[in-house]
Write a protein that holds these residues in place. Structure first.
Motif, short mmCIF file in Angstrom:
data_model
loop_
_atom_site.label_atom_id
_atom_site.label_comp_id
_atom_site.label_asym_id
_atom_site.label_seq_id
_atom_site.Cartn_x
_atom_site.Cartn_y
_atom_site.Cartn_z
N LYS A 89 0.89 -1.16 0.00
CA LYS A 89 0.00 0.00 0.00
C LYS A 89 0.93 1.21 0.00
O LYS A 89 1.27 1.74 1.05
CB LYS A 89 -0.91 0.00 1.23
CG LYS A 89 -1.90 1.15 1.21
CD LYS A 89 -2.88 1.04 2.36
CE LYS A 89 -3.88 2.17 2.28
NZ LYS A 89 -4.95 2.03 3.25
N PRO A 90 1.37 1.62 -1.19
CA PRO A 90 2.39 2.67 -1.26
C PRO A 90 1.88 4.06 -0.90
O PRO A 90 2.67 4.93 -0.55
CB PRO A 90 2.85 2.63 -2.72
CG PRO A 90 1.69 2.05 -3.44
CD PRO A 90 1.04 1.10 -2.50
N THR A 91 0.58 4.28 -0.97
CA THR A 91 0.02 5.57 -0.62
C THR A 91 -1.39 5.40 -0.10
O THR A 91 -2.08 4.44 -0.44
CB THR A 91 0.00 6.53 -1.84
OG1 THR A 91 -0.49 7.81 -1.43
CG2 THR A 91 -0.85 6.01 -2.97
N SER A 92 -1.79 6.34 0.74
CA SER A 92 -3.17 6.38 1.22
C SER A 92 -3.98 7.41 0.47
O SER A 92 -5.19 7.52 0.66
CB SER A 92 -3.21 6.71 2.71
OG SER A 92 -2.64 5.66 3.45
N LEU A 93 -3.31 8.18 -0.40
CA LEU A 93 -4.01 9.20 -1.17
C LEU A 93 -5.00 8.57 -2.14
O LEU A 93 -4.74 7.51 -2.70
CB LEU A 93 -3.01 10.05 -1.97
CG LEU A 93 -2.10 10.97 -1.19
CD1 LEU A 93 -1.08 11.60 -2.13
CD2 LEU A 93 -2.90 12.04 -0.48
N CYS A 94 -6.11 9.24 -2.34
CA CYS A 94 -7.08 8.80 -3.33
C CYS A 94 -7.79 10.02 -3.88
O CYS A 94 -7.94 11.03 -3.20
CB CYS A 94 -8.08 7.82 -2.72
SG CYS A 94 -9.16 7.09 -3.99
N ASP A 125 1.16 14.25 -0.77
CA ASP A 125 1.64 13.31 -1.79
C ASP A 125 3.03 12.77 -1.45
O ASP A 125 3.51 11.85 -2.09
CB ASP A 125 1.61 13.94 -3.18
CG ASP A 125 2.52 15.16 -3.32
OD1 ASP A 125 3.18 15.55 -2.34
OD2 ASP A 125 2.56 15.71 -4.43
N THR A 126 3.68 13.32 -0.44
CA THR A 126 4.98 12.80 -0.03
C THR A 126 4.84 11.59 0.88
O THR A 126 5.82 10.92 1.15
CB THR A 126 5.80 13.89 0.69
OG1 THR A 126 5.04 14.37 1.80
CG2 THR A 126 6.15 15.03 -0.24
N ASP A 127 3.63 11.33 1.37
CA ASP A 127 3.40 10.17 2.24
C ASP A 127 3.25 8.93 1.37
O ASP A 127 2.15 8.49 1.07
CB ASP A 127 2.14 10.37 3.08
CG ASP A 127 2.31 11.44 4.13
OD1 ASP A 127 3.45 11.82 4.41
OD2 ASP A 127 1.28 11.89 4.66
N LYS A 128 4.37 8.37 0.98
CA LYS A 128 4.34 7.15 0.20
C LYS A 128 5.43 6.21 0.69
O LYS A 128 6.41 6.64 1.30
CB LYS A 128 4.46 7.42 -1.29
CG LYS A 128 5.75 8.05 -1.74
CD LYS A 128 5.71 8.27 -3.24
CE LYS A 128 6.89 9.05 -3.71
NZ LYS A 128 6.84 10.47 -3.50
N LEU A 129 5.25 4.95 0.45
CA LEU A 129 6.19 3.93 0.88
C LEU A 129 7.52 4.11 0.16
O LEU A 129 7.57 4.17 -1.08
CB LEU A 129 5.60 2.54 0.57
CG LEU A 129 6.47 1.34 0.89
CD1 LEU A 129 6.73 1.25 2.40
CD2 LEU A 129 5.81 0.08 0.38
N GLY A 172 -5.34 3.55 -0.91
CA GLY A 172 -5.36 4.69 -1.77
C GLY A 172 -5.48 4.24 -3.22
O GLY A 172 -5.92 3.16 -3.55
N ASP A 173 -5.11 5.15 -4.03
CA ASP A 173 -5.04 4.85 -5.46
C ASP A 173 -3.61 5.05 -5.92
O ASP A 173 -3.05 6.12 -5.74
CB ASP A 173 -5.99 5.71 -6.27
CG ASP A 173 -6.17 5.16 -7.67
OD1 ASP A 173 -5.18 5.21 -8.44
OD2 ASP A 173 -7.24 4.65 -8.00
N ILE A 174 -3.05 4.03 -6.50
CA ILE A 174 -1.64 4.07 -6.89
C ILE A 174 -1.36 5.17 -7.89
O ILE A 174 -0.24 5.65 -8.01
CB ILE A 174 -1.14 2.72 -7.43
CG1 ILE A 174 -1.80 2.34 -8.75
CG2 ILE A 174 -1.37 1.64 -6.42
CD1 ILE A 174 -0.96 2.70 -9.93
N MET A 175 -2.38 5.58 -8.61
CA MET A 175 -2.17 6.60 -9.63
C MET A 175 -2.11 8.00 -9.03
O MET A 175 -1.95 8.98 -9.73
CB MET A 175 -3.25 6.50 -10.70
CG MET A 175 -3.12 5.17 -11.45
SD MET A 175 -4.37 4.95 -12.71
CE MET A 175 -3.73 6.03 -13.96
N MET A 176 -2.17 8.09 -7.72
CA MET A 176 -1.94 9.36 -7.03
C MET A 176 -0.45 9.58 -6.80
O MET A 176 -0.04 10.63 -6.36
CB MET A 176 -2.70 9.40 -5.70
CG MET A 176 -4.20 9.30 -5.85
SD MET A 176 -4.93 10.62 -6.81
CE MET A 176 -4.73 12.00 -5.69
N THR A 177 0.36 8.56 -7.09
CA THR A 177 1.82 8.71 -7.05
C THR A 177 2.28 9.15 -8.43
O THR A 177 1.54 9.08 -9.40
CB THR A 177 2.50 7.39 -6.67
OG1 THR A 177 2.16 6.40 -7.64
CG2 THR A 177 2.10 6.92 -5.28
#
Length: 140
Positions: free
Chosen positions: A9-14, A30-34, A57-62
């Motif tokens: 789960k690389p990000t919680s952003l969605c 957007d800096t909160d990623k694995l 989240g959605d991976i496409m938010m990275t």
């Protein structure tokens, strides 16, 4: 025991605000990623991993460069691992050129968590407006 899958789960952003989802409002940055260093360390430790399953989240938010880095590492290290991505695909619908090279990579499989919910039953856009049936069919 042989480890064959890694769930990330690389990000919680969605980009949606679904009332039923655990990722709504977990992170605003957007800096909160694995950090990929942890992924690389795990793949080295467990060389039998065949599939990296990516949720959010959605991976496409990275940024796509995040996935380019992971794919390059897999190639450079001759790691026999594929990536299974789950996304609502909204960013792809909005800007396919940004993502198509990732989706065309032979290691990447794309699944969608996207579904249409009748108005008022849970799915909202990032701006909290109702996600319509027309929106659903555009993305589908």
């Amino acid at each position: 025991m042989t480890v064959t899958s890694l769930i990330l789960k690389p990000t919680s952003l969605c980009n949606f605000k679904c009332s039923f989802c655990s990722s709504t409002k977990l992170s605003e940055k957007d800096t909160d990623k694995l950090d990929l260093k942890y992924v690389f360390d795990t793949l080295i430790r467990f060389p039998t991993i065949q599939t990296v399953i990516v949720n959010g989240g959605d991976i496409m938010m990275t940024n796509p460069s995040y996935w380019e880095t992971l794919l390059k590492w897999l190639d450079d290290n001759n790691h026999q691992t594929n990536i299974s991505i789950t996304s609502n695909l909204w960013p792809f619908y909005k800007n396919p050129d940004k993502w198509i090279h990732i989706f065309k990579n032979k290691r990447v499989g794309v699944n969608t968590s996207f579904q249409y919910d009748p108005p008022g039953s849970g799915r909202l856009k990032g701006d909290y407006t109702t996600y319509t049936e027309e929106d659903f069919w555009k993305v589908s």
